[in-house]
Design a protein around this motif. Structure first.
Motif, mmCIF file in Angstrom:
data_model
loop_
_atom_site.group_PDB
_atom_site.id
_atom_site.type_symbol
_atom_site.label_atom_id
_atom_site.label_comp_id
_atom_site.label_asym_id
_atom_site.label_seq_id
_atom_site.Cartn_x
_atom_site.Cartn_y
_atom_site.Cartn_z
ATOM 1 N N ASP A 10 0.651 -1.420 -0.034
ATOM 2 C CA ASP A 10 -0.003 -0.194 0.205
ATOM 3 C C ASP A 10 0.849 1.150 0.118
ATOM 4 O OD1 ASP A 10 -2.609 1.231 0.364
ATOM 5 O OD2 ASP A 10 -1.627 1.976 2.141
ATOM 6 N N ALA A 11 1.889 1.217 0.655
ATOM 7 C CA ALA A 11 2.864 2.557 0.682
ATOM 8 C C ALA A 11 3.464 2.679 -0.647
ATOM 9 C CB ALA A 11 3.917 2.089 1.825
ATOM 10 N N PHE A 12 3.928 1.472 -1.226
ATOM 11 C CA PHE A 12 4.585 1.788 -2.485
ATOM 12 C C PHE A 12 3.852 2.262 -3.402
ATOM 13 C CE2 PHE A 12 7.571 -1.777 -0.713
ATOM 14 C CZ PHE A 12 8.499 -0.909 -0.194
ATOM 15 N N ARG A 13 2.427 1.666 -3.384
ATOM 16 C CA ARG A 13 1.496 2.301 -4.361
ATOM 17 C C ARG A 13 1.370 3.865 -4.388
ATOM 18 N NH1 ARG A 13 -1.627 -2.628 -3.642
ATOM 19 N NH2 ARG A 13 -2.460 -1.713 -1.484
ATOM 20 N N GLN A 14 1.595 4.539 -3.146
ATOM 21 C CA GLN A 14 1.313 5.884 -3.225
ATOM 22 C C GLN A 14 2.872 6.764 -3.344
ATOM 23 O OE1 GLN A 14 -0.562 6.824 0.868
ATOM 24 N NE2 GLN A 14 -0.371 4.991 1.071
ATOM 25 N N MET A 15 3.981 5.924 -3.706
ATOM 26 C CA MET A 15 5.137 6.547 -3.956
ATOM 27 C C MET A 15 5.219 7.094 -5.454
ATOM 28 S SD MET A 15 7.662 4.482 -1.466
ATOM 29 C CE MET A 15 7.384 4.071 0.078
ATOM 30 N N LYS A 16 6.552 7.754 -5.638
ATOM 31 C CA LYS A 16 6.504 8.146 -6.901
ATOM 32 C C LYS A 16 7.023 7.195 -7.632
ATOM 33 C CE LYS A 16 8.354 12.956 -6.413
ATOM 34 N NZ LYS A 16 9.475 14.005 -6.580
ATOM 35 N N ASN A 17 6.989 7.080 -8.935
ATOM 36 C CA ASN A 17 7.730 5.785 -9.906
ATOM 37 C C ASN A 17 9.224 6.151 -9.771
ATOM 38 O OD1 ASN A 17 5.462 4.426 -10.514
ATOM 39 N ND2 ASN A 17 5.142 5.874 -12.578
ATOM 40 N N GLY A 18 10.137 5.076 -9.461
ATOM 41 C CA GLY A 18 11.538 5.217 -9.666
ATOM 42 C C GLY A 18 12.088 5.662 -8.218
ATOM 43 N N VAL A 19 11.196 5.637 -7.194
ATOM 44 C CA VAL A 19 11.576 6.208 -5.908
ATOM 45 C C VAL A 19 12.502 5.118 -5.389
ATOM 46 C CG1 VAL A 19 9.946 4.253 -4.679
ATOM 47 C CG2 VAL A 19 10.789 6.511 -3.484
ATOM 48 N N ARG A 20 13.672 5.486 -4.292
ATOM 49 C CA ARG A 20 14.726 4.937 -3.986
ATOM 50 C C ARG A 20 14.707 4.822 -2.484
ATOM 51 N NH1 ARG A 20 18.628 4.854 -8.448
ATOM 52 N NH2 ARG A 20 17.586 6.050 -10.116
ATOM 53 N N ILE A 21 14.673 3.386 -1.771
ATOM 54 C CA ILE A 21 14.332 3.156 -0.496
ATOM 55 C C ILE A 21 15.469 2.762 0.478
ATOM 56 C CG2 ILE A 21 12.906 2.124 1.027
ATOM 57 C CD1 ILE A 21 11.324 3.689 -0.795
ATOM 58 N N ILE A 22 15.830 3.405 1.651
ATOM 59 C CA ILE A 22 17.142 2.948 2.417
ATOM 60 C C ILE A 22 16.403 2.735 3.631
ATOM 61 C CG2 ILE A 22 19.067 4.102 3.496
ATOM 62 C CD1 ILE A 22 19.061 5.774 1.286
ATOM 63 N N ASN A 23 16.836 1.511 4.178
ATOM 64 C CA ASN A 23 16.610 1.043 5.572
ATOM 65 C C ASN A 23 17.709 0.549 6.324
ATOM 66 O OD1 ASN A 23 15.411 -0.184 7.846
ATOM 67 N ND2 ASN A 23 14.745 -2.072 6.526
ATOM 68 N N LEU A 24 18.144 1.423 7.204
ATOM 69 C CA LEU A 24 19.412 1.231 7.951
ATOM 70 C C LEU A 24 18.795 0.872 9.634
ATOM 71 C CD1 LEU A 24 21.923 3.792 6.748
ATOM 72 C CD2 LEU A 24 21.538 1.244 5.797
ATOM 73 N N ALA A 25 17.476 0.706 9.585
ATOM 74 C CA ALA A 25 17.181 0.736 11.104
ATOM 75 C C ALA A 25 16.671 -0.604 11.550
ATOM 76 C CB ALA A 25 15.697 1.413 11.165
ATOM 77 N N ARG A 26 15.795 -1.328 10.862
ATOM 78 C CA ARG A 26 15.557 -2.723 11.164
ATOM 79 C C ARG A 26 14.816 -3.259 9.967
ATOM 80 N NH1 ARG A 26 18.607 -2.869 14.922
ATOM 81 N NH2 ARG A 26 18.280 -3.361 16.826
ATOM 82 N N GLY A 27 15.239 -4.414 9.622
ATOM 83 C CA GLY A 27 14.702 -5.080 8.400
ATOM 84 C C GLY A 27 13.072 -5.511 8.549
ATOM 85 N N GLY A 28 12.831 -5.789 9.477
ATOM 86 C CA GLY A 28 11.108 -5.798 9.571
ATOM 87 C C GLY A 28 10.261 -4.796 9.167
ATOM 88 N N LEU A 29 10.979 -3.612 9.010
ATOM 89 C CA LEU A 29 10.240 -2.318 8.539
ATOM 90 C C LEU A 29 9.508 -2.485 7.412
ATOM 91 C CD1 LEU A 29 12.543 0.209 10.390
ATOM 92 C CD2 LEU A 29 10.243 -0.392 11.310
ATOM 93 N N VAL A 30 10.346 -3.058 6.380
ATOM 94 C CA VAL A 30 10.086 -3.155 5.001
ATOM 95 C C VAL A 30 9.557 -4.483 4.524
ATOM 96 C CG1 VAL A 30 10.811 -2.812 2.502
ATOM 97 C CG2 VAL A 30 11.784 -1.287 4.447
ATOM 98 N N ASP A 31 8.531 -4.579 4.115
ATOM 99 C CA ASP A 31 7.867 -6.094 3.653
ATOM 100 C C ASP A 31 8.921 -6.544 2.517
ATOM 101 O OD1 ASP A 31 6.403 -7.605 2.185
ATOM 102 O OD2 ASP A 31 4.739 -7.370 3.275
ATOM 103 N N THR A 32 9.638 -7.547 2.519
ATOM 104 C CA THR A 32 10.778 -7.990 1.521
ATOM 105 C C THR A 32 9.614 -8.513 0.443
ATOM 106 O OG1 THR A 32 12.045 -8.736 3.293
ATOM 107 C CG2 THR A 32 12.255 -9.682 0.926
ATOM 108 N N ASP A 33 8.526 -9.177 0.227
ATOM 109 C CA ASP A 33 8.010 -9.555 -0.690
ATOM 110 C C ASP A 33 7.357 -8.196 -1.539
ATOM 111 O OD1 ASP A 33 8.593 -12.125 -0.508
ATOM 112 O OD2 ASP A 33 6.727 -12.711 0.767
ATOM 113 N N ALA A 34 6.864 -7.399 -0.900
ATOM 114 C CA ALA A 34 6.185 -6.259 -1.437
ATOM 115 C C ALA A 34 7.348 -5.242 -2.121
ATOM 116 C CB ALA A 34 5.564 -5.378 -0.271
ATOM 117 N N ILE A 35 8.570 -5.045 -1.353
ATOM 118 C CA ILE A 35 9.618 -4.343 -2.115
ATOM 119 C C ILE A 35 10.258 -5.137 -3.499
ATOM 120 C CG2 ILE A 35 11.838 -5.038 -0.868
ATOM 121 C CD1 ILE A 35 12.226 -1.946 -0.669
ATOM 122 N N LEU A 36 10.207 -6.213 -3.636
ATOM 123 C CA LEU A 36 10.830 -6.821 -4.711
ATOM 124 C C LEU A 36 9.706 -6.760 -5.742
ATOM 125 C CD1 LEU A 36 12.539 -10.109 -2.918
ATOM 126 C CD2 LEU A 36 13.687 -8.148 -3.935
#
Length: 386
Positions: A214-240
């Motif tokens: 749902d979050a990715f659907r609201q973002m710009k095309n070509g957005v670049r994501i950085i996560n240095l906090a905790r892996g579980g914050l980003v849904d792996t299947d969704a970002i792939l």
């Protein structure tokens, strides 16, 4: 003498602090007064009745059973902010790696080893690794705490436009952050406006998988994501899936898993956020100081499960009580103390959720009988006499 058990390699500078306070460090201790750990997972570890505190020489405490510790009156500390500079520097590196396709280019260049006319191949092949500059682009930061606010300032210094979202930003972070950082009223604004998004939050039940489909659907095309906090914050299947669809141009993370390793347009570090000798030393020093302050004086600065309480010493003895946050507890303590004809010299009480902590300095020694009466009161979790 207090005894602390270490369960990971702890920088010597931290151990020296404990030794200077007369606290013994013993890696083999069977029933220690405190634990000093880094990444050791202790959720299933049995805790002896002597265990008073756990110090984490790092920020995250997901390897510690916080609720069980709180119930047993065990104070948990972390080294909040000690690794901030290391993470900020890695974040700046990540912004560049998210843009410039440096990793793929470096791997390709290495593959040219042993070939003839490498210079010509480099000149013809470099066009495949073009990436944009970050200057003038918009960075959205979710979480403007001690680290997030510093990253925001660094990005401003690199010429980026920064927008941040954090409804719980502390006063300290607010004072630190640059006035050029724009405040977002909601996450949707960050998603909609950002060319780069960096998430810097604690992992909780509410934040787990926060960056998902749902979050990715609201973002710009070509957005670049950085996560240095905790892996579980980003849904792996969704970002792939978002990478495959072209929604996400690149994902830089400090938390690889079996799905991310080797995936295209993913740069995964082996949990390098705090992996500098400076950071490890600062974390060890901070955790050791927190443990010694609590063991010797009852101070709970930087506790993650108790309120932040400190009090200058007065009188002959100090009574420290961890208890439920319910009415009339202070009256109960004072009734027991006054019945022994002992004068209260100084005291403080603070609460954090359903738990509270009280320090009372008294003008006379505390007998074992009086301490037992305090321990026998309803809603009392732990009593210490110092």
């Amino acid at each position: 003498m207090y005894e602390i058990k270490t369960m990971n390699n702890i920088a010597q500078a931290g151990l020296n602090i404990l030794g200077s306070k007369g606290i013994m460090v013993n890696v083999e201790a069977e029933d220690p007064d405190a634990l000093l750990i880094r990444s050791a997972k202790i959720h299933d570890m049995p805790f002896g009745d002597r265990l008073l505190a756990i110090g984490r020489a790092g920020v995250g405490t997901d390897n510690v059973p916080i609720d069980r510790c709180t119930e047993k009156g065990i104070v948990v500390f972390n080294a909040a902010g000690a690794n901030a500079q290391a993470v900020v520097e890695l974040a700046v590196c990540s912004l560049i790696l998210a843009s410039r396709n440096i990793m793929d280019g470096a791997f390709w260049a290495r593959s040219l080893a042993g070939r003839d006319n490498i210079e010509a191949e480099v000149e013809s092949g470099k066009k495949n690794y073009v990436g944009p500059e970050i200057m003038g682009k918009t960075l959205g930061i979710i979480g403007l705490g001690n680290i997030g606010s510093r990253i925001a300032n660094a990005a401003i210094g690199l010429g980026m436009d920064v927008i941040g979202y954090d409804p719980y930003m502390s006063v300290e972070s607010a004072w630190r952050i640059s006035g050029e950082v724009r405040h977002a009223e909601d996450l949707a604004t960050v998603y909609r406006q950002s060319d780069y998004i960096l998430i810097q939050l604690h992992l909780t039940d509410k934040t787990r998988g926060m960056l998902g489909a749902d979050a990715f659907r609201q973002m710009k095309n070509g957005v670049r994501i950085i996560n240095l906090a905790r892996g579980g914050l980003v849904d792996t299947d969704a970002i792939l899936a978002a990478i495959a669809a072209g929604k996400v141009a690149r994902y830089v993370t400090d938390f690889p898993d079996d799905k991310l390793i080797g995936a295209k347009r993913v740069v995964a570090f082996p949990h390098l956020g705090a992996s500098t000798p400076e950071s490890e030393e600062k974390c060890a020093i901070m955790a050791a100081q927190e443990l010694s302050d609590y063991l010797l004086d009852g101070t709970t600065k930087n506790s993650v499960n108790l309120p932040d309480v400190s009090l200058d010493r007065a009188g002959e003895a100090r009574i420290c009580v961890i208890h439920d946050n319910v009415p009339r507890m202070i009256n109960s303590f004072l009734d027991v103390i006054s019945a022994e004809d002992i004068n209260v010299e100084h005291m403080i009480n603070k609460a954090r959720g359903d738990v509270a902590y009280t320090i009372i300095d008294v003008g006379s020694p505390v007998t074992a009988e009086m301490a037992a009466k305090l321990r026998g009161l309803s809603h009392v979790r732990r009593v210490r006499v110092l």
